[in-house]
Design a protein around this motif. Structure first.
Motif, PDB file in Angstrom:
ATOM      1  N   GLY A 273      -6.276  39.656 -48.109  1.00 11.18           N
ATOM      2  CA  GLY A 273      -5.527  39.411 -46.953  1.00 11.18           C
ATOM      3  C   GLY A 273      -4.207  40.192 -46.280  1.00 11.18           C
ATOM      4  O   GLY A 273      -3.467  40.401 -47.135  1.00 11.18           O
ATOM      5  N   MET A 274      -4.315  40.778 -45.384  1.00  6.72           N
ATOM      6  CA  MET A 274      -3.760  42.142 -44.736  1.00  6.72           C
ATOM      7  C   MET A 274      -3.396  41.944 -43.342  1.00  6.72           C
ATOM      8  O   MET A 274      -4.519  41.414 -41.957  1.00  6.72           O
ATOM      9  N   ASP A 275      -2.277  42.105 -43.189  1.00  9.88           N
ATOM     10  CA  ASP A 275      -1.182  41.879 -41.156  1.00  9.88           C
ATOM     11  C   ASP A 275      -1.207  42.971 -40.738  1.00  9.88           C
ATOM     12  O   ASP A 275      -0.589  43.231 -39.452  1.00  9.88           O
ATOM     13  N   GLY A 276      -1.297  44.240 -41.998  1.00  7.88           N
ATOM     14  CA  GLY A 276      -0.166  45.044 -41.242  1.00  7.88           C
ATOM     15  C   GLY A 276       1.073  44.857 -41.738  1.00  7.88           C
ATOM     16  O   GLY A 276       2.517  46.787 -41.039  1.00  7.88           O
ATOM     17  N   SER A 277       1.550  44.319 -42.070  1.00  5.16           N
ATOM     18  CA  SER A 277       3.296  43.856 -42.790  1.00  5.16           C
ATOM     19  C   SER A 277       3.249  44.656 -43.736  1.00  5.16           C
ATOM     20  O   SER A 277       2.240  45.556 -44.772  1.00  5.16           O
ATOM     21  N   GLU A 278       4.753  45.091 -44.342  1.00  8.19           N
ATOM     22  CA  GLU A 278       4.924  46.151 -45.281  1.00  8.19           C
ATOM     23  C   GLU A 278       4.365  44.535 -46.619  1.00  8.19           C
ATOM     24  O   GLU A 278       4.041  45.410 -47.642  1.00  8.19           O
TER      25      GLU A 278
ATOM     26  N   TYR B 121      -8.598  42.075 -42.052  1.00  2.28           N
ATOM     27  CA  TYR B 121      -7.668  42.592 -41.726  1.00  2.28           C
ATOM     28  C   TYR B 121      -7.531  41.727 -40.168  1.00  2.28           C
ATOM     29  O   TYR B 121      -8.088  41.197 -39.350  1.00  2.28           O
ATOM     30  N   SER B 122      -5.875  40.624 -40.384  1.00  5.24           N
ATOM     31  CA  SER B 122      -5.859  40.233 -39.120  1.00  5.24           C
ATOM     32  C   SER B 122      -4.422  41.004 -38.194  1.00  5.24           C
ATOM     33  O   SER B 122      -3.102  40.287 -38.680  1.00  5.24           O
TER      34      SER B 122
ATOM     35  N   VAL C 156      -3.132  37.819 -51.158  1.00  2.00           N
ATOM     36  CA  VAL C 156      -2.145  37.577 -50.305  1.00  2.00           C
ATOM     37  C   VAL C 156      -0.726  37.777 -50.485  1.00  2.00           C
ATOM     38  O   VAL C 156      -0.678  38.478 -51.918  1.00  2.00           O
ATOM     39  N   GLY C 157       0.074  38.368 -49.765  1.00  2.82           N
ATOM     40  CA  GLY C 157       1.595  38.978 -50.033  1.00  2.82           C
ATOM     41  C   GLY C 157       2.207  37.429 -49.332  1.00  2.82           C
ATOM     42  O   GLY C 157       0.867  36.428 -49.460  1.00  2.82           O
ATOM     43  N   THR C 158       3.676  37.728 -50.074  1.00  5.29           N
ATOM     44  CA  THR C 158       4.018  36.062 -49.918  1.00  5.29           C
ATOM     45  C   THR C 158       4.436  35.447 -47.591  1.00  5.29           C
ATOM     46  O   THR C 158       5.110  34.800 -47.432  1.00  5.29           O
TER      47      THR C 158
END
Lengths: 159, 157
Positions: free
Chosen positions: A14-19, A43-44, A122-124
């Motif tokens: 899951g990604m959203d463009g954040s670091e 990608y969201s 996922v990231g946090t």
């Protein structure tokens, strides 16, 4: 599910463009990924201009709204290109980048089910501005609703 | 260009099928040859503390504690054997204390690359989707956490 010789492990990231999500992608590649794994990126992107209530979209001017949407699409295309570049620089073979609109937690889990994922990454946190909790709402949702293992990529420096 | 630098991996083990599943999943899907695995057990003297016989004879309590200690010793031996059986380098560690805090602390001490945990433990109460210790780890870890949800854990007991 058909039993193939050497069944592949399927990972949904899951990604959203954040670091945070970029860190998750990199960490997955360096620490979990095995050659032959099938990787899907969900990608969201965030439609910041439109969802921001202070924006002039509220004028109701059709031409203006159209222009804002187009600009947003351009911005997102640029982000998608950047993502593809990042994937290439990591030398990670990605099967598909699935772009979604809205409800990221729910959609990540849905894609994971559809693609018979073996793991979700996922990231946090993400790109959202609200920092009420230690763990973002999307990561939290995914952890609680996934039927498969979830890799939560915490990074001390990114808190 | 294979990076064979050593990683320390802390796996929280409590005797439940969830932690066994977590260890197996880690081994099947994530394990790298040079990984140094720490199977961490944080024993809780559940039997003695929750027993209604706490007010009884001291010798009864002593017996219960000895039984518990034997159970723990046997479990640690089992963990050691499971490492050997899989040919995984590492050790078995047992620390007292608050499990969530201990797991985070040991991960720091061992300079772990990540933590592996199940979603639940031995507790029988199924109020939440995620056990309290797994929840604690996720919220307090500064390193990645692999939360191994076993698909059967969605079935109601």
């Amino acid at each position: 599910m058909a039993e193939m010789e050497g069944t592949q492990t399927v990972a949904v990231i899951g990604m959203d463009g954040s670091e945070h999500s970029e860190y998750a992608l990199k960490w997955y590649k360096e620490n979990v990924h095995r050659p032959g794994n099938k990787v899907y990126i969900v990608y969201s992107p965030e439609y910041s201009s439109i969802t921001n209530p202070a924006s002039s979209v509220m004028t109701g001017n059709a031409t203006h709204i159209l222009r804002v949407v187009q600009e947003e699409e351009q911005r997102i295309s640029a982000l998608l290109s950047k993502l593809k570049e990042k994937v290439d620089s990591l030398q990670l073979e990605v099967s598909e980048i699935i772009r979604i609109n809205g409800d990221p937690g729910h959609k990540i889990v849905k894609v994971a089910v559809e693609k018979h994922a073996d793991v979700i990454v996922v990231g946090t946190r993400g790109i959202g501005k609200i920092r009420r909790t230690f763990l973002g709402s999307v990561s939290d949702y995914v952890i609680h609703h996934s039927h498969v293992p979830v890799l939560v990529c915490s990074h001390k420096d990114l808190h | 260009m294979a990076e064979s630098s050593e990683r320390a991996v802390v796996i929280a083990m409590d005797g439940s099928e969830h932690s066994t599943f977590a260890f197996d999943w880690y081994f099947d899907n994530v394990h790298k040859e040079n990984d140094r695995v720490i199977l961490l057990h944080v024993p809780e003297y559940r039997t003695v503390v929750q027993s209604p016989m706490v007010m009884a004879d001291v010798s009864v309590i002593t017996d219960l504690m000895q039984e518990e200690e034997k159970r723990i010793k046997d479990y640690l031996e089992l963990l050691g054997n499971s490492l050997k059986a899989k040919g995984v380098g590492g050790k078995v560690k047992s620390c007292g204390g608050n499990p969530g805090e201990v797991i985070i602390r040991v991960a720091k001490e061992e300079n772990a690359a990540f933590i592996v945990t199940g979603t639940r433990g031995m507790g029988t109460i199924r109020r939440t989707l995620l056990g309290s210790i797994s929840d604690y780890i996720i919220h307090h870890s500064h390193i990645p956490v692999l939360v191994c949800r076993h698909k059967d854990s969605h079935k109601s007991h």
